[in-house]
Design a protein around this motif. Structure first.
Motif, PDB file in Angstrom:
ATOM      1  N   ASP A 145       7.202  -1.390  -8.711  1.00  0.00           N
ATOM      2  CA  ASP A 145       5.892  -1.106  -9.320  1.00  0.00           C
ATOM      3  C   ASP A 145       4.765  -1.824  -8.594  1.00  0.00           C
ATOM      4  OD1 ASP A 145       7.167   0.473 -11.164  1.00  0.00           O
ATOM      5  OD2 ASP A 145       7.206  -1.075 -12.734  1.00  0.00           O
ATOM      6  N   ASN A 173       0.150   3.856   2.192  1.00  0.00           N
ATOM      7  CA  ASN A 173       1.039   4.928   1.768  1.00  0.00           C
ATOM      8  C   ASN A 173       2.116   5.153   2.833  1.00  0.00           C
ATOM      9  OD1 ASN A 173       2.003   7.048   0.166  1.00  0.00           O
ATOM     10  ND2 ASN A 173       0.865   8.541   1.368  1.00  0.00           N
ATOM     11  N   ILE A 197       6.842   4.816  -5.253  1.00  0.00           N
ATOM     12  CA  ILE A 197       6.631   6.228  -5.579  1.00  0.00           C
ATOM     13  C   ILE A 197       7.918   6.853  -6.120  1.00  0.00           C
ATOM     14  CG2 ILE A 197       6.013   8.496  -4.645  1.00  0.00           C
ATOM     15  CD1 ILE A 197       4.370   7.033  -2.509  1.00  0.00           C
ATOM     16  N   GLY A 200       3.813  -0.012  -5.540  1.00  0.00           N
ATOM     17  CA  GLY A 200       3.011   1.148  -5.919  1.00  0.00           C
ATOM     18  C   GLY A 200       1.571   0.783  -6.212  1.00  0.00           C
ATOM     19  N   GLU A 201       1.358  -0.366  -6.865  1.00  0.00           N
ATOM     20  CA  GLU A 201      -0.006  -0.815  -7.144  1.00  0.00           C
ATOM     21  C   GLU A 201      -0.771  -1.097  -5.848  1.00  0.00           C
ATOM     22  OE1 GLU A 201       0.483  -4.211  -9.571  1.00  0.00           O
ATOM     23  OE2 GLU A 201       1.196  -3.106 -11.348  1.00  0.00           O
ATOM     24  N   PRO A 221      -4.873   3.103   0.130  1.00  0.00           N
ATOM     25  CA  PRO A 221      -4.120   4.296   0.544  1.00  0.00           C
ATOM     26  C   PRO A 221      -3.559   4.194   1.956  1.00  0.00           C
ATOM     27  CG  PRO A 221      -6.164   4.913  -0.559  1.00  0.00           C
ATOM     28  CD  PRO A 221      -6.225   3.441  -0.350  1.00  0.00           C
ATOM     29  N   VAL A 249      -0.280   0.315  -2.950  1.00  0.00           N
ATOM     30  CA  VAL A 249      -0.585   1.596  -2.308  1.00  0.00           C
ATOM     31  C   VAL A 249      -1.779   2.250  -2.996  1.00  0.00           C
ATOM     32  CG1 VAL A 249       0.283   3.923  -1.834  1.00  0.00           C
ATOM     33  CG2 VAL A 249       1.772   1.936  -1.486  1.00  0.00           C
ATOM     34  N   ASP A 250      -1.844   2.148  -4.335  1.00  0.00           N
ATOM     35  CA  ASP A 250      -2.991   2.700  -5.065  1.00  0.00           C
ATOM     36  C   ASP A 250      -4.287   1.998  -4.664  1.00  0.00           C
ATOM     37  OD1 ASP A 250      -1.346   4.464  -6.373  1.00  0.00           O
ATOM     38  OD2 ASP A 250      -1.116   3.200  -8.166  1.00  0.00           O
ATOM     39  N   GLU A 251      -4.209   0.689  -4.456  1.00  0.00           N
ATOM     40  CA  GLU A 251      -5.400  -0.080  -4.083  1.00  0.00           C
ATOM     41  C   GLU A 251      -5.828   0.191  -2.650  1.00  0.00           C
ATOM     42  OE1 GLU A 251      -4.178  -4.052  -4.768  1.00  0.00           O
ATOM     43  OE2 GLU A 251      -4.020  -3.837  -6.952  1.00  0.00           O
TER      44      GLU A 251
END
Length: 433
Positions: free
Chosen positions: A85, A98, A172, A88-89, A95, A91-93
């Motif tokens: 998780d 990714n 992801i 993932g956070e 991009p 990657v969200d912050e």
């Protein structure tokens, strides 16, 4: 290294080492060794910064390094999901991250047994009674082929898709880890390592190194042997002995954190065993066309690029002498054909020159190579050089090129006509051929 304030029972004496290797610019491995926890994570991502994925996972997993509850596997599974998780956070912050992901092999110790969680192709081994056994099962495409009996372990080391990972922590895709217990005995030795080591050292070589020395000695020798065996990857090894005694006075009890998790802020990875081969050949983004179409999900942990391919393992070379002989025969054949074509062309060339004081027609090229004559006397005439003017005699000595044999005959006739009145007025030619 062991921990103070422990209840009676088994303890861990451990060492950890991570090296960037002889090829890569950055270390994308991370490792942690403490009194209760051993873990290795191998980051994937190249431009997406696999070092961030592995170090993030280790910093989440290291929170397990405290006396565990009875639910070892529940704790390990929870920590792996939290690491997933957290990636993932990130990657969200950002991009740009990714595509980043990491393997994870975790061993949580409770004084008598291990709770192991595993995702990817890093490995855990148990060395007991001079025998080594692999505890984890690789989540890779080639391992699936081995399980199906389609290839052998030796084939897997050189398979074109040997770097495809089927499970990883990427924030992801939910990757359910393998979870299981391992009962321990006093005298056991544990090894957790990235595929930079187990990818080039077979079980026999691993066992040979693990059979001697302290955990620190074994860890250093494992890294050294991996690089000497041609590993083109980062190499991380954690070795831990299961002991039943207190540590000696002054023994360092601090946990160890190695690789990207320790170096990320400095961003100046240093290789302990750097060789002459170095360059920017870090991991790249997955090359999708190299992933078989029948796989629902896979990432390339180490896509083959030209620089890496220079150092990648190769199948054993067979019939080397025959290949060299055939190669030499081909080269000789090409040279012979070229020489024959050049010789054939030269035999259609003519020029007028001098031989033993007479004007002659030469067949071949009006040039010589060191030790090799490229022409020969074709016809000798009765035109004498001393009967010609100095100008014409000089031209003959230099050689007068002719387009063909008829042209050469016309040149001789012209020279004959220029002979002094004491000479013959025409050329009588005698064929020597």
């Amino acid at each position: 290294m062991t921990s103070p304030d422990r209840p009676p029972g088994l303890r861990l004496d451990y060492a950890a080492i991570s090296d960037v290797g002889r090829v890569r610019k950055d270390n994308q491995d991370s490792g942690y060794a403490g009194p209760w926890l051993l873990t290795v994570c191998d980051g994937v991502g190249g431009a997406a910064r696999g070092d961030i994925a592995s170090s993030t996972a280790v910093h989440q997993l290291r929170k397990l390094d405290e006396p565990p509850t009875d639910d070892l596997l529940g704790q390990v599974a929870g920590a792996l999901h939290r690491a997933h998780d957290r990636i993932g956070e990130l990657v969200d912050e950002d991009p740009a991250l990714n595509g980043t992901s990491t393997t994870a092999t975790v061993a949580l110790f409770d004084g008598n047994r291990l709770g192991i969680g595993h995702v990817g192709d890093s490995r855990a081994y148990l060395f007991r009674g001079k025998e080594i056994s692999q505890l984890t099962h690789d989540h890779t495409f080639v391992q699936s082929l081995i399980d199906e009996g389609r290839i052998t372990e030796e084939d897997a080391r050189v398979h074109p898709h040997r770097n495809l990972i089927l499970k990883a922590l990427d924030g992801i895709h939910e990757a359910e880890p393998d979870l299981f217990h391992v009962e321990l005995q006093q005298g056991d030795r544990l090894l957790l390592c990235s595929d930079g080591a187990c990818g080039v050292l077979d079980d026999g070589r691993l066992a040979d190194i693990l059979s001697t020395g302290s955990p620190e000695f074994a860890a250093v020798e494992l890294v050294r042997a991996s690089l000497e065996a041609g590993s083109s990857d980062n190499v991380t090894c954690i070795v831990a002995d299961v002991v039943d005694h207190e540590p000696p006075a002054g023994h360092d009890l601090s946990p160890l954190i190695v690789g990207a998790a320790a170096e990320l802020r400095r961003r100046t990875p240093r290789g302990l065993f750097r060789g002459h081969r170095s360059g920017d050949t870090g991991e790249l983004e997955p090359i999708r066309e190299e992933i078989p179409g029948d796989l629902p999900f896979a990432i390339s942990s180490d896509p083959i690029d030209p620089e890496q391919a220079r150092y990648a393992p190769r199948p054993p070379r067979r019939f080397v002498w025959l290949r060299r002989l055939l190669g030499a025969a081909i080269v000789v054949g090409i040279v012979w054909v070229g020489a024959a074509a050049a010789w054939s062309w030269s035999q259609d060339q003519y020029f007028v020159g001098e031989h033993d004081g007479a004007v002659v027609i030469f067949r071949g090229v009006n040039a010589d190579l060191p030790g090799v004559s490229l022409s020969s006397v074709y016809e000798t005439t009765d035109v004498q050089l001393d009967q010609l003017s100095d100008f014409d005699a000089g031209k003959v000595r230099e050689g007068i090129d002719a387009g063909d044999l008829d042209d050469a005959h016309r040149t001789v006739d012209n020279l004959a006509a220029k002979q002094s009145s004491s000479g013959s007025s025409s050329a009588s030619k005698t064929a020597n051929g």
